[in-house]
Design a protein around this motif. Structure first.
Motif, PDB file in Angstrom:
ATOM      1  N   UNK A 143     -40.582  56.759 -96.376  1.00 32.74           N
ATOM      2  CA  UNK A 143     -39.665  55.885 -95.520  1.00 32.74           C
ATOM      3  C   UNK A 143     -39.050  56.936 -94.283  1.00 32.74           C
ATOM      4  N   UNK A 144     -39.219  58.162 -94.053  1.00 34.48           N
ATOM      5  CA  UNK A 144     -38.908  58.881 -93.656  1.00 34.48           C
ATOM      6  C   UNK A 144     -40.053  60.041 -92.971  1.00 34.48           C
ATOM      7  N   UNK A 145     -39.953  60.224 -91.779  1.00 32.54           N
ATOM      8  CA  UNK A 145     -40.798  61.274 -91.271  1.00 32.54           C
ATOM      9  C   UNK A 145     -40.575  62.321 -90.492  1.00 32.54           C
ATOM     10  N   UNK A 146     -41.273  63.602 -90.177  1.00 31.28           N
ATOM     11  CA  UNK A 146     -41.039  64.485 -89.070  1.00 31.28           C
ATOM     12  C   UNK A 146     -41.972  64.441 -88.032  1.00 31.28           C
ATOM     13  N   UNK A 147     -40.733  64.711 -86.656  1.00 33.11           N
ATOM     14  CA  UNK A 147     -42.639  64.697 -86.573  1.00 33.11           C
ATOM     15  C   UNK A 147     -42.743  66.140 -86.121  1.00 33.11           C
ATOM     16  N   UNK A 148     -43.525  67.465 -85.803  1.00 33.97           N
ATOM     17  CA  UNK A 148     -43.517  68.643 -85.732  1.00 33.97           C
ATOM     18  C   UNK A 148     -44.652  69.241 -85.254  1.00 33.97           C
ATOM     19  N   UNK A 149     -44.455  70.535 -85.121  1.00 35.53           N
ATOM     20  CA  UNK A 149     -45.660  71.914 -84.865  1.00 35.53           C
ATOM     21  C   UNK A 149     -45.619  73.473 -85.567  1.00 35.53           C
ATOM     22  N   UNK A 150     -45.571  72.442 -87.596  1.00 31.29           N
ATOM     23  CA  UNK A 150     -45.618  73.646 -88.285  1.00 31.29           C
ATOM     24  C   UNK A 150     -47.325  73.728 -88.750  1.00 31.29           C
ATOM     25  N   UNK A 151     -47.789  74.114 -89.081  1.00 35.61           N
ATOM     26  CA  UNK A 151     -49.417  74.017 -89.032  1.00 35.61           C
ATOM     27  C   UNK A 151     -49.542  74.974 -90.129  1.00 35.61           C
ATOM     28  N   UNK A 152     -48.010  75.325 -90.783  1.00 33.04           N
ATOM     29  CA  UNK A 152     -48.367  76.107 -92.287  1.00 33.04           C
ATOM     30  C   UNK A 152     -48.269  75.076 -93.335  1.00 33.04           C
TER      31      UNK A 152
ATOM     32  N   UNK B  21     -37.532  56.697 -89.437  1.00 31.94           N
ATOM     33  CA  UNK B  21     -37.419  56.450 -90.603  1.00 31.94           C
ATOM     34  C   UNK B  21     -38.253  54.908 -90.808  1.00 31.94           C
ATOM     35  N   UNK B  22     -38.890  54.374 -92.136  1.00 28.48           N
ATOM     36  CA  UNK B  22     -39.685  53.668 -91.771  1.00 28.48           C
ATOM     37  C   UNK B  22     -38.923  52.521 -93.113  1.00 28.48           C
ATOM     38  N   UNK B  23     -37.658  52.537 -92.996  1.00 27.80           N
ATOM     39  CA  UNK B  23     -36.586  51.416 -93.648  1.00 27.80           C
ATOM     40  C   UNK B  23     -36.862  49.852 -93.865  1.00 27.80           C
ATOM     41  N   UNK B  24     -36.752  48.969 -93.927  1.00 25.14           N
ATOM     42  CA  UNK B  24     -37.498  47.375 -93.997  1.00 25.14           C
ATOM     43  C   UNK B  24     -38.842  46.912 -92.443  1.00 25.14           C
ATOM     44  N   UNK B  25     -39.519  48.271 -92.772  1.00 22.96           N
ATOM     45  CA  UNK B  25     -40.297  47.791 -91.869  1.00 22.96           C
ATOM     46  C   UNK B  25     -41.790  47.502 -92.701  1.00 22.96           C
ATOM     47  N   UNK B  26     -42.244  47.752 -93.992  1.00 22.47           N
ATOM     48  CA  UNK B  26     -43.276  47.644 -94.638  1.00 22.47           C
ATOM     49  C   UNK B  26     -43.079  46.202 -95.920  1.00 22.47           C
ATOM     50  N   UNK B  27     -43.189  45.676 -95.570  1.00 21.53           N
ATOM     51  CA  UNK B  27     -43.263  44.502 -97.057  1.00 21.53           C
ATOM     52  C   UNK B  27     -44.367  44.332 -97.682  1.00 21.53           C
ATOM     53  N   UNK B  28     -44.218  44.648 -98.664  1.00 24.41           N
ATOM     54  CA  UNK B  28     -45.229  44.893 -99.490  1.00 24.41           C
ATOM     55  C   UNK B  28     -46.174  44.014-100.069  1.00 24.41           C
ATOM     56  N   UNK B  29     -47.637  44.349-100.159  1.00 26.08           N
ATOM     57  CA  UNK B  29     -48.529  42.881-100.325  1.00 26.08           C
ATOM     58  C   UNK B  29     -48.567  43.132-101.543  1.00 26.08           C
ATOM     59  N   UNK B  30     -47.829  41.802-101.625  1.00 26.32           N
ATOM     60  CA  UNK B  30     -47.752  40.896-103.697  1.00 26.32           C
ATOM     61  C   UNK B  30     -47.637  39.672-103.797  1.00 26.32           C
ATOM     62  N   UNK B  31     -48.215  38.784-104.944  1.00 31.54           N
ATOM     63  CA  UNK B  31     -48.543  37.476-105.399  1.00 31.54           C
ATOM     64  C   UNK B  31     -46.994  36.711-105.246  1.00 31.54           C
TER      65      UNK B  31
END
Length: 822
Positions: free
Chosen positions: A654-663, A741-751
């Protein structure tokens, strides 16, 4: 609960967790009388409509309608004003486009309460606050008089009446009943992007906790408690949905078909009378015939004036609907709560490209919607052609590393060969890969029986479509509801393969780490486009000059030639003939006696009037906008869909970090991955036995159009977006560039979500109100969301924009068969 393996197990876990909670608050009494009296006085004396509007206008940097219009037309301003507006807009843009997790940038919600006010507040026991969690569980669309208390930083707030005004929807706020809001603010970082949430809370303070209780409140509000409370609310709605889907939906479909037949064969007037009667007695809507659901041809009303349409939500669904309506003469206004359009299709600016362009050191990349298979995205491809937006192939190449004991190894997804040094997991799970391939072929064969691709004469010239599975006879296909996991297990696929290979591999695509409910019918489709068993039709592997002797990539996807600039151009062209209100949250939508719709938003005290309204926003937010006219049927359907964060609110996905740390990439794989891999997936087993799925998106590869893909590593910065870092890892704070932040962005694939989506047709068009967005479709993808907006626009009266593209037109009709919009 967040780490349990299946929905069934999650339900068991919810029961256990509920028992523990009940044991902990068994002796809880009622709230203190003096606190209750003060709360009632403060709440009842508040004019909520006026307050919400006032708070919205007091938001730091908020746009009025006039400011928004000027911002969209900078050429009409003086140079000094333009510079000032650009600086102001850039600040908002950076804050909204890259909303960092609060743990990264300190975007903390600070409620403006002075020391004197806090001192006068009575002390309330934490047990009294937590006791209202039961009220949150019992709250329903009919029973709304239960007191709801929450705490935050030692202050107790009464949100009972605010529940009906919460911008994110009543259901989400009820999940927090009796809890401390720190957890919610940290994981739903939109609250920290402005001071609106803080200002809304301020007048609701009714008490304070002791220092000990304040600390305990934070400790007791965990992701498990959150998930349990949320799923308990969802299951209440699901029980109602069973009745709707099994009884009301079949009846509604028959009634709609009957009225349409009357309208076509006998009399349109009689059909309208029947449709109006059905609406008044059952609440079921017959599009095109029910009062308020009639088409407005060419955007001209009977009195000769232009029809006004409001679109609430500025993602691809909303903007697509607005574009289609505007080109046919409708007067369209888009209301977007954020400071930028595009919805989930966000972008990010990376600097450090002096060798790529002497004029510009920055490259704009896409960070959520990055690529698509043109074979399946027929309508989006047709739209890009009309808008004159170029695309290029996207060289996707997943690299997976498993550190799970007993199953260590690596996997290059686009390379079908087995190699003990580079592709060892194909050997470790050799039988599972073969069994999954047989399972996928079996599903495809059964699906073909229902869809008729190989045997039906009318399907002879049809190309592959992801919509055909849910239309016509395809609706009877059992694999629409049977999970892919169930079928895979029946074919002998191990649960270890599913947890270590399948789920991690596709988590990178869906940003959902719970794929066991994933319908089996989608298995063959994703296998053809993002395969685990690649073939020459969908992948390539071999040696290449720039990437080395062992290179591989998928050949099924494309992206915008100008990367992030390309997607921004799409949205800019979609809104050219519309009015756009950014940073504007719609509070209420009321249907008046004459059928017009009055919209109140937080940038004005005066409602605006429209003829039709399209809700292109998350389902939970709609319920509060329609609180004054919401029916049992609508409340049931809008409360049922679940998103990824309902199960895992605090997960790294749900949380992303954009960065340049290849380690963060394992040293032995680092240079090879950065040079040719698009996605790095690392799977580890945690001490509690659960699986952690780390995802690294490499935009040094996923940005091919501007030339970044072809640059040597030394000529470009490291461009990584990280989710859910594995144990022992940390990102150098000096190399962090932003967050998401991806909250409320991705509905689940479900019946369950599919059942809600099917039932939505029962009230599509009610009083001129329509629904589109990712949650209204069977899958969360750009083309489906776009088409859902097209369907709503067509139901209102706009013509389909690509009639010459036969295959795109077929998909348009197929999705309507499923959604039943018109």
């Amino acid at each position: 609960v967040t780490n349990l393996a299946s929905v069934k197990e999650s339900r068991r876990g919810a029961v256990v967790c509920a028992c523990l909670c009940s044991a902990g608050i068994a002796a809880v009494g009622l709230s203190r009388p003096e606190a209750r009296a003060e709360a009632e006085t403060r709440i009842e004396s508040t004019d909520w409509t006026q307050w919400l509007s006032m708070v919205g206008n007091s938001f730091t940097g908020a746009q009025t309608k006039e400011e928004s219009a000027e911002l969209l037309r900078p050429g009409e301003m003086e140079p000094e004003e333009q510079a000032e507006q650009r600086e102001w807009a850039q600040g908002l843009k950076a804050k909204q486009e890259h909303p960092a997790h609060s743990a990264l940038d300190g975007n903390k919600v600070t409620v403006p309460l002075d020391a004197e006010t806090v001192e006068e507040l009575p002390t309330i026991a934490l047990d009294d606050v937590r006791a209202t969690a039961n009220a949150g569980r019992r709250w329903s669309w009919r029973k709304k008089n239960k007191q709801i208390l929450v705490s935050y930083e030692g202050i107790v707030y009464d949100v009972t009446q605010f529940a009906e005004s919460h911008p994110g929807g009543r259901e989400l706020l009820l999940t927090a009943a009796g809890c401390d809001l720190s957890h919610f603010f940290q994981n739903y970082t939109v609250h920290g992007d402005s001071n609106k949430a803080a200002n809304w809370l301020a007048p609701l303070a009714v008490g304070k906790l002791s220092a000990q209780d304040a600390q305990l409140a934070k400790t007791l509000t965990t992701p498990s408690i959150h998930s349990t409370a949320r799923l308990r609310r969802v299951w209440r709605a699901r029980r109602r949905l069973v009745a709707v889907a099994t009884a009301v939906l079949p009846t509604g479909i028959m009634l709609r078909s009957f009225v349409r037949m009357i309208g076509k064969l006998i009399s349109k007037r009689l059909a309208k009378i029947l449709a109006t009667t059905i609406k008044s007695t059952t609440g079921i809507i017959v599009p095109g015939y029910a009062l308020g659901a009639e088409k407005i041809e060419s955007g001209i009303k009977p009195d000769g004036s232009r029809a006004k349409v409001a679109v609430i939500g500025g993602g691809i669904a909303g903007c697509g609907a607005a574009w289609m309506l505007a080109r046919d003469g409708f007067d369209v206004t888009i209301f977007e709560a954020r400071t930028n359009l595009a919805g989930n299709a966000r972008t990010f600016d990376w600097d450090g490209f002096s060798k790529l362009s002497k004029q510009n050191d920055t490259v704009k990349s896409c960070v959520s919607v990055t690529a698509w298979p043109p074979l399946l995205y027929k309508n989006y491809e047709a739209l890009l052609k009309v808008l004159n937006i170029e695309t290029v192939p996207m060289p996707l190449s997943w690299f997976l590393v498993s550190k799970v004991p007993g199953y260590q190894g690596t996997l290059w997804g686009a390379d079908p060969t087995h190699d003990d040094t580079r592709n060892s997991l194909r050997g470790v799970f050799a039988q599972d890969f073969q069994r999954y391939e047989r399972a996928a072929k079996f599903i495809e064969t059964v699906t073909d029986i229902f869809t008729g691709y190989s045997w039906a004469p009318w399907r002879k010239n049809d190309t592959v479509s992801m919509y055909a599975n849910h239309t016509g006879m395809g609706m009877l296909n059992p694999f629409n509801v049977v999970p892919l996991y169930t079928v895979a297990r029946l074919f002998g696929v191990s649960s270890e393969w599913w947890d270590i290979i399948f789920t991690p591999y596709y988590t990178a695509s869906f940003l959902v780490d719970e794929l066991r409910p994933f319908p089996a019918v989608f298995g063959p489709i994703i296998e053809k486009q993002i395969p685990l068993n690649p073939t020459v039709e969908n992948s390539w592997h071999g040696s290449s000059p720039n990437k080395g002797a062992h290179d591989c990539k998928l050949t099924t996807c494309v992206t915008w030639k100008d990367a992030g600039k390309g997607i921004r151009q799409v949205f800019a062209k979609l809104i050219e003939d519309t009015t756009v209100h950014l940073n504007t949250r719609v509070l209420k939508v009321d249907v008046t006696a004459d059928g017009s719709k009055r919209i109140l938003h937080d940038q004005s005290d005066t409602p605006e009037t429209f003829d039709r309204v399209i809700f292109a926003c998350p389902c939970n937010a709609v319920s509060n906008m329609l609180a004054n006219s919401l029916s049992f049927l609508e409340d049931t359907v809008l409360s049922t869909p679940v998103y990824a964060d309902d199960f895992h609110p605090s997960t790294g996905h749900m949380h992303a970090v954009m960065h340049s740390d290849a380690s963060v990439i394992e040293a032995e794989h680092r240079d090879e991955f950065l040079n040719r891999g698009s996605n790095y997936v690392e799977v580890t087993k945690l001490p509690d036995g659960s699986i952690n799925i780390e995802n690294q998106y490499n935009f040094g590869i996923q940005t091919p159009g501007p030339g970044v893909y072809d640059l040597p590593l030394e000529d470009k910065p490291v461009m990584l977006i990280s989710h859910a870092l594995g144990p022992g890892k940390a990102i150098d704070k000096n190399k962090v560039r932003g967050g998401g932040n991806h909250a409320r962005a991705h509905p689940l694939y479900s019946s369950w979500n599919l059942a809600a989506q099917l039932s939505l047709r029962l009230f599509q068009g009610r009083d001129g109100l329509y629904y589109c967005s990712n949650w209204t479709t069977p899958g969360n993808c750009h083309d489906m969301s776009l088409l859902s907006g097209f369907l709503c626009a067509h139901a209102i009266g706009a013509k389909y924009p690509f009639p010459q593209d036969i295959e795109a037109l077929k998909d348009f009709h197929r999705l309507n068969d499923l959604m039943g919009v018109w």
